[in-house]
Write an enzyme that holds these catalytic residues in place. Structure first.
Site, mmCIF file in Angstrom:
data_model
loop_
_atom_site.group_PDB
_atom_site.id
_atom_site.type_symbol
_atom_site.label_atom_id
_atom_site.label_comp_id
_atom_site.label_asym_id
_atom_site.label_seq_id
_atom_site.Cartn_x
_atom_site.Cartn_y
_atom_site.Cartn_z
ATOM 1 N N HIS A 30 1.872 -4.533 -2.885
ATOM 2 C CA HIS A 30 2.313 -3.148 -2.730
ATOM 3 C C HIS A 30 3.802 -2.989 -3.056
ATOM 4 C CE1 HIS A 30 -1.204 -1.350 -0.581
ATOM 5 N NE2 HIS A 30 -1.439 -2.618 -0.290
ATOM 6 N N CYS A 70 -3.554 -2.237 -5.064
ATOM 7 C CA CYS A 70 -4.502 -2.698 -4.044
ATOM 8 C C CYS A 70 -5.877 -2.060 -4.270
ATOM 9 C CB CYS A 70 -3.941 -2.432 -2.652
ATOM 10 S SG CYS A 70 -4.749 -3.389 -1.340
ATOM 11 N N GLU A 92 5.342 -0.191 -3.495
ATOM 12 C CA GLU A 92 5.855 0.986 -2.774
ATOM 13 C C GLU A 92 6.298 0.652 -1.360
ATOM 14 O OE1 GLU A 92 1.606 0.925 -1.342
ATOM 15 O OE2 GLU A 92 2.745 0.257 -3.095
#
Length: 224
Positions: free
Chosen positions: A195, A86, A197
């Protein structure tokens, strides 16, 4: 394998990344402050999401001048691994480590959603646990995620097989060629707007992103 997570003023996904590398995968992880100038002990650098330096001027435009980024550039030139997520992707393009730029979303709105992605390149250490053409779902949260490049640069990216992920079916931000993530020509630097994660813990109901980190560890283990 030792991970380093860069922390800029305004980063807000740094702890999310560290939770995956340190707590889920049980790997040594160091939070690297933006003023640090020694990252020689680290194998992998991750630049997380957020709003580095408040995203003043342009997303990532100030972060590229931070002391640590000169070390990240040297880290990448030496062939070590770098992942920008990002805002981290924005920083990597501003620093010249990846081609193109991230601009305002097509509809000028901040988008927070989960989107399907197509895996275009699974030959990287980051993506080897995916199948080429596999459709995965990852969260996005950005206002400036529209990938843009000149016609010549875009052609070079496509011709050199540097597209790692594409938005599938619906392009949420107007990115050219539906590009959601790319790598550099040697494949050791990857940038992506979604994302992984945030999709790496079973408690969140989605672990599609965990394969990125686990694939890296698998590759390293096979080399030992």
């Amino acid at each position: 394998m030792k991970f380093g997570v860069i922390v800029f003023p305004g980063s807000n996904c740094d702890r999310d990344v560290a939770y995956v590398t340190r707590d889920i995968l049980q790997q040594p992880t160091r939070m690297v402050w933006h003023q640090d100038t020694d990252i020689s002990d680290l194998d992998v650098i991750i630049i997380p999401g957020g709003f580095s330096y408040g995203d003043y001027l342009r997303c990532g435009a100030i972060a590229k001048f931070s002391p640590v980024m000169q070390q990240v550039i040297a880290h990448s030139i030496s062939g070590k691994l770098v992942l920008g997520i990002c805002n981290g992707f924005q920083v990597l393009t501003e620093a010249g480590l990846l081609p193109g730029a991230l601009t305002r979303n097509r509809d000028l709105h901040f988008i927070c959603d989960r989107v399907p992605l197509k895996v275009e390149k699974n030959s990287l250490v980051w993506t080897q646990q995916y199948s080429k053409g596999e459709i995965i779902t990852l969260p996005i949260a950005h206002g400036e995620g529209r990938f843009y490049a000149s016609e010549d640069t875009l052609k070079a990216i496509e011709d050199n097989d540097q597209v790692v992920f594409r938005y599938e079916n619906d392009n949420p931000n107007g990115s050219l060629n539906n590009i959601a993530g790319i790598c550099n020509s040697t494949g050791n630097v990857v940038g992506m707007m979604p994302h992984p994660e945030r999709a790496s813990d079973t408690m969140l109901g989605n672990t599609d992103g965990l394969k990125m980190f686990a694939g890296l560890l698998e590759k390293v283990a096979a080399m030992v």
